[in-house]
Design an enzyme around this catalytic site. Structure first.
Site, PDB file in Angstrom:
ATOM      1  N   GLU A   1      41.373  44.684  38.800  1.00  0.00           N
ATOM      2  CA  GLU A   1      40.879  43.506  38.106  1.00  0.00           C
ATOM      3  C   GLU A   1      39.711  42.849  38.843  1.00  0.00           C
ATOM      4  OE1 GLU A   1      44.084  41.037  36.858  1.00  0.00           O
ATOM      5  OE2 GLU A   1      42.762  39.325  36.559  1.00  0.00           O
ATOM      6  N   ASP A   2      39.838  42.749  40.150  1.00  0.00           N
ATOM      7  CA  ASP A   2      38.847  41.964  40.899  1.00  0.00           C
ATOM      8  C   ASP A   2      37.704  42.790  41.477  1.00  0.00           C
ATOM      9  OD1 ASP A   2      40.361  39.825  40.297  1.00  0.00           O
ATOM     10  OD2 ASP A   2      41.282  39.596  42.270  1.00  0.00           O
TER      11      ASP A   2
END
Ligand code: MN
Length: 744
Positions: A86-87
């Site tokens: 996600e990051d």
């Protein structure tokens, strides 16, 4: 191997984690875990948390909580990696993680990754979709939720660093979704900490009040607790029972909830203290219970045997509440070490010790409720309903009832006989014609109580469930099964019901929609929700798969997008009488003759609101008949020049004979009044209009300066002559400075 520079805090955290792993007595693949740690550090390099700490602190902490929960190597790796996809999307992805750490870890990380930004308009809906995605992932691999809970716990512990508005949303979600999930999975430790942290953010004042009171009361009664403990220990020693005795005050949240739910003051909460006796064997549990009841007076109705009837989350224990010699009541929980472990770690405990011994099916069976929750995988789910299902199925305590054969069935509290029937078997529900409770005929909406014997009467001749059942049932399982039945058996009925519901709403939005427009609106809405076509949408609404409340805003929105721009020219008025004026007259020669023809469908443009007497012109709209404008309407002036519209202007004139014969004041006129403000101004205007028997359809005032106001007035009016007389009367009112026709 990449070399990693760690801050002292980071190395302390990692050190702590590795010592937890080493002393756990479990076999871990330390190489793999170390590699996951290195990989995560590399990925999150240069990223920081809200607190200002390097981001990697968070994955390390999550991995540490996961280790304490006794999760396995792959889970701990996934805990390290849970935020990387996600990051750090430009550095890593599912395939890279799969290549490095294997498919299991990659799937776990994927399950922990929030959904990409698919087109979800509503923030709440997006949140629900994320939770649903997580539950789906969790139904495939339960470890997803274990790690998610660890993640959430660390986020809650560090919530202070988040901005205020985020704290509240996160705390609410924790209270509504994650704590109940932890409870349902039997992970009391995490559940209690989550609840305590959440309530601290949701109601800081209440939280402080309760915890201060706990401190105070605990201080006051220290002696009492010590005395009780020694009575019990002495007697347990006499019986030569191996035991561990834990005295404790209940959690802040559990007391908070009692106070606020039952509206009691702190001093009215009596089961404030709890003692826990942990012994070796099940037999010792019952011996210890005997000792407690011999030493203290037990409170009637407070004894619960969760050893012979475990809770669905596998919790086992004996509970009893007794009254001490000082008249202070306290609860005693008695269980074995194994049971205690399960009480703290729930299903995770089984994973920890028993995954080799226990059959996969047994754990799967315990987790069947998860798949029931997400049964509707490929169907559209109403987020509100999903939330209430979550709350219902996860939050609620169970009622235990018996089948006539003596099998125990656990139902969420408030479940009806119908829920019971469907929990036995789909066919039992579908063929139910009645029921007996403890041998007596009972209505099927009855809510069975703990310990009752419920017998379902079925018949092959049953016509199937009733739509009304959908309103009665409590569990998502029963609801889904009833819907499935309707979906399969009654498609054409559903379509009819759904179409009726939707068309009623469309009629509220506009009465003038053509069938083509309706279809186009409904199809567009269907597409937006991910349903194939209009018919499927009717069907879904018909069998109750989607609430109208979810569709109405979208219908309105599509109407605005597709039809409103065309309808703009039509009058939108406040009274039905006026609303239908154009059409009514068109049936009766229309009041307007279009290009020499009587009886055309006409309506009056809202931009200029022509009155009989005004020179007019017609515009051929798409699907709305002819819209009539004033000749000098600015839209006509500019529209005439546009080549696109050039061919659509058409000759129109008033049919004076028809108008005279009807003599009705059914046209809308807009008047703008400029005036100095005075207390009686509005009253003067409305009285003058009432005198002339002129109805006001709409009135708005706008302040221009302190003394100057503008009043926009829409009135019902006969024709230009009538209009002129109204205007001259209004002009004579004190403080009115000017009056113009139309709004600017
Ligand atoms: Mn995280």
């Amino acid at each position: 191997m990449t070399k990693i520079d760690l801050t002292p805090e980071e190395s302390e955290l990692v050190g702590k984690l590795f010592s937890v792993l080493e002393t756990s007595g479990k076999k871990y693949n330390m190489e793999k875990i170390a590699e996951a740690f290195r990989y995560a550090t590399e990925m999150h390099e240069g990223q920081f948390r809200n607190s200002g700490e390097p981001y990697i602190v968070h994955p390390i902490a999550v991995a540490e909580i996961a280790a304490a929960l006794g999760l396995d190597t792959d889970s701990i790796c996934a805990a390290f990696l849970h935020d990387t996809i996600e990051d750090c999307p430009d550095k890593t992805d599912f395939n890279k993680i799969k290549a490095k750490f294997g498919e299991d870890v990659a799937n776990l990380v994927d399950g922990l990754t929030k959904m990409e930004d698919i087109a979800i308009e509503d923030k709440e809906e997006a949140q629900m979709e994320n939770i649903r995605k997580m539950l789906l992932a969790m139904s495939k691999d339960i470890r997803v939720i274990f790690i998610k809970l660890c993640d959430r716990l660390h986020n809650m512990r560090t919530l202070d660093a988040k901005p205020e508005h985020k704290r509240r949303t996160t705390a609410l979600e924790t209270m509504h979704v994650y704590a109940p999930l932890a409870h349902r999975l039997g992970i009391q430790r995490i559940k209690q900490e989550l609840e305590n942290l959440a309530v601290r953010y949701l109601d800081p004042i209440g939280y402080a009040e309760v915890s201060e009171n706990i401190e105070r009361k605990y201080g006051q009664n220290r002696d009492f607790i010590e005395k009780v403990r020694s009575y019990i220990s002495d007697r347990l020693d006499e019986y030569k029972i191996e035991y561990r005795l834990e005295g404790r005050v209940k959690t802040v949240y559990s007391i908070y909830r009692k106070m606020f739910n039952q509206n009691k003051s702190f001093d009215e909460i009596y089961d404030f203290y709890a003692l826990r006796i942990i012994v070796d064997t099940e037999l010792d549990c019952y011996t210890a219970l005997g000792i407690i009841h011999e030493l203290f007076k037990s409170m009637p109705g407070r004894f619960k045997d969760y050893i012979s009837t475990p809770k669905p989350n596998m919790y086992q224990s004996l509970h009893t509440t007794v009254i001490g010699r000082d008249g202070i009541p306290f609860e005693v929980q008695i269980r074995t070490k194994d049971m205690h472990h399960v009480a703290e770690y729930g299903i995770a405990a089984h994973w920890k010790y028993k995954s080799g011994e226990r059959s996969r099916e047994e754990i799967d069976e315990k987790l069947a409720w998860i798949s029931k929750l997400v049964d509707t995988e490929n169907e559209t789910v109403d987020p509100d309903e999903f939330m209430s299902v979550l709350k219902n199925d996860i939050f609620n305590d169970e009622t235990f009832v018996f089948t006539p054969k003596g099998d125990v069935v656990a139902l969420p509290q408030g479940s009806t006989i119908i829920d019971f029937a469907y929990s036995i078997h789909t066919q039992v529900g579908n063929r139910m014609i009645g029921a007996k409770i403890n041998g007596m005929i009972a209505p099927i909406d009855r809510i069975p109580q703990n310990g009752e014997i419920v017998e379902i009467l079925t018949s092959q001749a049953s016509k199937g469930p009733s739509r009304d059942w959908l309103k009665i049932v409590k569990t998502s399982e029963a609801r889904n099964k009833i819907r499935q039945w309707f979906k399969k058996e009654k498609r054409s009925d559903n379509i009819e019901v759904g179409r009726g519901d939707i068309e009623r709403e469309l009629a509220k939005i506009s009465r003038r929609l053509t069938d083509d427009q309706k279809l186009s609106i409904v199809s567009a809405v269907a597409k937006r929700i991910g349903i194939q076509d209009a018919e499927d949408l009717y069907n879904t609404v018909g069998y109750g798969g989607l609430a109208m409340s979810k569709i109405i805003p979208k219908l309105k929105d599509e109407f605005e997008k597709q039809v409103k721009p065309l309808e703009e020219e039509a009058p939108i008025t406040n009274t039905d009488q006026v609303k239908t004026a154009g059409f009514k007259k068109s049936n009766n020669n229309g009041g307007i003759i279009v290009d020499g023809q009587y009886g055309c469908a006409v309506k009056f443009a809202k931009c200029c609101n022509p009155l009989p007497g005004d020179p007019v012109i017609g515009f051929i709209t798409k699907g709305y008949g002819i819209s009539i404008h004033k000749r000098d309407c600015p839209n006509v002036m500019s529209g005439m020049k546009s080549p696109e519209f050039f061919n659509r202007w058409i000759h129109a004139e008033w049919d004076n004979d028809a108008l005279v014969s009807k003599n009705k004041t059914t046209f809308e006129a807009m008047i703008q009044i400029f005036a100095f403000n005075s207390i009686s101004l509005i009253a003067d205007i409305t009285i003058a209009l009432a005198d002339m028997k002129v109805s006001i359809l709409q009135i708005n005032t706008k302040k221009r300066t302190n003394d100057d106001i503008i009043i926009n007035l829409t009135i019902a009016c006969k024709d230009t002559e009538h209009f002129t007389s109204i205007v001259s009367r209004l002009k004579s009112i004190d403080n009115v400075t000017n009056i113009v026709r139309g709004f600017s």
